[in-house]
Every structure is written in structure tokens, then in C-alpha cells.
Enzyme design. Structure first.
Site, PDB file in Angstrom:
ATOM      1  CE  LYS A  79       8.633  11.898 -30.763  1.00 46.74           C
ATOM      2  NZ  LYS A  79       9.053  12.447 -30.138  1.00 46.74           N
ATOM      3  CG  ASP A  97       9.778  14.268 -33.827  1.00 48.95           C
ATOM      4  OD1 ASP A  97       9.274  14.674 -34.874  1.00 48.95           O
ATOM      5  OD2 ASP A  97       9.293  13.980 -32.653  1.00 48.95           O
ATOM      6  CE  LYS A 134       6.376  17.105 -34.425  1.00 49.52           C
ATOM      7  NZ  LYS A 134       7.758  16.441 -33.035  1.00 49.52           N
ATOM      8  CG  ASP A 154      15.813  27.284 -42.324  1.00 47.40           C
ATOM      9  OD1 ASP A 154      16.062  28.030 -43.182  1.00 47.40           O
ATOM     10  OD2 ASP A 154      16.204  27.084 -41.282  1.00 47.40           O
ATOM     11  CB  THR A 195      -1.326  14.911 -32.705  1.00 46.18           C
ATOM     12  OG1 THR A 195      -0.278  15.010 -31.730  1.00 46.18           O
ATOM     13  CG2 THR A 195      -1.862  14.008 -33.108  1.00 46.18           C
ATOM     14  NE  ARG A 197       2.539  14.101 -22.394  1.00 49.24           N
ATOM     15  CZ  ARG A 197       2.315  14.904 -22.974  1.00 49.24           C
ATOM     16  NH1 ARG A 197       2.099  15.864 -21.798  1.00 49.24           N
ATOM     17  NH2 ARG A 197       1.826  14.839 -24.154  1.00 49.24           N
TER      18      ARG A 197
END
Ligand code: C5P
Length: 227
Positions: A30, A59, A61, A64, A118, A208
Site C-alpha cells: 500500500k 491509497d 482516498k 473532490d 479506523t 506499524r
């Protein structure tokens, strides 16, 4: 269930070094805002050079007006990525225009809609959207489904609910995974691997817990063994 590793590191070199360590694994990578804004298309090309079979998820997102989103969708497809995402709150018209724009493309990327990040807990989500996460995420997912998208980004806790309100084949990609109970960081709705499996998540996104580990390959192998 597929594993998608978030390349959110602080330089292109660190991301590429991580990809090299993981190069023999059957995983998705990603590339998000930090990495793409800084390193752009060359990063995608370098990742493909490490392993042409890596699947790439861009990714960004996107959010617009409909015409701008359709233009951006065409540009993202032109980068040759395998998956990208837009915000469901951009609305059905925008999402439909995105899918229309991709309809003439051979092997178009998978398109997902972001429902509820999330990092939101219930009060912070309701303060913006005026409804509970379950209710609004389900509505966003239905909008995305009716607009012809392939799936959504949601937390593990909405995955099954969204599938039962659309179809079981409607994809769910779930960040906020702490495979073996690691620290949540800024994520609020986190879940472990067993819960993600039980809730029928199609893609789990993990950042992470992998790249902050001393042994990223070891962590990945343990995750793959458990999914
Ligand atoms: O480090 P961690 O595992 O929390 O990384 C999760 C990744 O997924 C980050 O790159 C974050 O931007 C992304 N993401 C998310 N929640 C969403 C959509 C994407 O955490 N709803």
C-alpha cells in the site's frame, strides 16, 4: 484473506528496503499519501522492479467534485496500480462517474470506497457525520455498491455487516489490524487476525506492527501462517 503492507516509512529508501526484505512473499503493498506525495510514480516503478508480482494499492482516498474525481481515477489507472480508493462521502454521482471513466480500460484497477476511518471512535465520528459508525458506514457501502465499485475500506467491525447489506463478494479492506495485540497508536477501532478472519475481511492492511518490528519478515511470515 490477503495481506496488504502499508509502506508509510519516512523515505523512499526505507520503503524500498522493506519491499526488498518482503520480496518473496505473496502480498499487496500500500502506497499512501506520505509516500506518494514525496516519491510519486518512480516509487511505484521501483517497487515493480523489485518484484513484478507485487500488487500495488494506491491509497490516496480521493475526494473532490465528480468530474475531478473521474479525471483523477483515469490518472491513477494510468499508473498501472492494481487498486485505488475514493471517499464514499463524495457521493454516488462522483463514484458512478469514476467507474464510467474506467469502463473502457482493459484490466481496470479494483476501486474501493472509504467509509469510516479506523481512527474515529463513535463520538468523533458522530460529531462530523451526525450518525453512528455502523449506520453511516452501511449507507456509504450501499452507495458504493450501487455505484458499481468493487468494495469498501472499513474497520473489521463493519465488514460482515456491510457484506450482509450488499453481497458477500463485495470486498472489504480493513486497516487497524493489530495481528497479535500490538499497540494501537492513533487507531481507535483495532482488531486482531482472528477477528478479521471471523468477520470475513478480504484484505487486511498492516503498517506499524510490521515496519516498526526488528524482524518484519518474521512478523509477515507469522501473519501469513495465521490467515
Ligand atoms: O500503521 P497502521 O497499521 O495503523 O497503518 C494503517 C494504514 O492504513 C495507514 O497507512 C493508514 O493511512 C491506512 N488507513 C487507515 N484507515 C483507513 C484507511 C486507511 O488506517 N480507514
Amino acid at each position: 484473506m490477503k495481506l496488504c503492507v502499508a509502506l508509510d516509512l519516512s523515505s523512499a529508501k526505507e520503503n524500498l528496503d522493506l519491499a526488498k526484505v518482503l520480496k518473496s512473499e505473496d502480498i499487496w503493498l500500500k502506497v499512501g499519501l506520505r509516500s506518494f506525495i514525496r516519491d510519486g510514480k518512480p516509487l511505484l516503478e521501483e517497487l515493480r522492479a523489485i518484484n513484478p508480482n507485487f500488487k500495488l494499492f494506491l491509497d490516496l482516498k480521493v475526494y473532490d467534485i465528480p468530474n475531478t474525481m473521474a479525471d483523477a481515477a483515469e490518472s491513477m489507472a494510468g499508473l498501472g496500480v492494481d487498486m485505488f480508493n475514493v471517499h464514499a462521502s463524495s457521493g454516488k454521482k462522483a463514484m458512478t462517474m469514476v467507474m464510467d471513466r474506467l469502463s473502457g480500460i482493459e484490466n481496470p484497477p479494483i476501486v474501493l470506497a472509504v467509509t469510516a476511518l479506523t481512527s474515529f471512535d463513535e463520538p468523533s465520528f458522530e460529531a462530523i457525520y451526525g450518525e453512528s459508525i455502523d449506520k453511516k458506514a452501511t449507507q456509504f457501502a450501499k452507495d458504493a455498491y450501487e455505484s458499481g465499485l468493487n468494495g469498501v475500506v472499513c474497520s473489521v467491525f463493519e465488514s460482515q455487516l456491510i457484506k450482509s447489506n450488499t453481497t458477500q463478494n463485495f470486498l472489504t479492506l480493513t486497516p487497524g489490524i493489530r495481528p497479535f495485540g500490538e499497540s494501537a497508536g492513533d487507531q481507535k477501532r483495532v482488531a486482531d487476525l482472528d477477528t478479521a478472519k471471523k468477520e470475513m475481511s478480504d484484505f487486511i492492511v498492516i503498517g506499524r506492527p510490521i515496519y516498526q518490528s526488528n524482524d518484519p519478515l518474521g512478523v509477515i511470515k507469522k501473519i501469513i501462517k495465521n490467515i
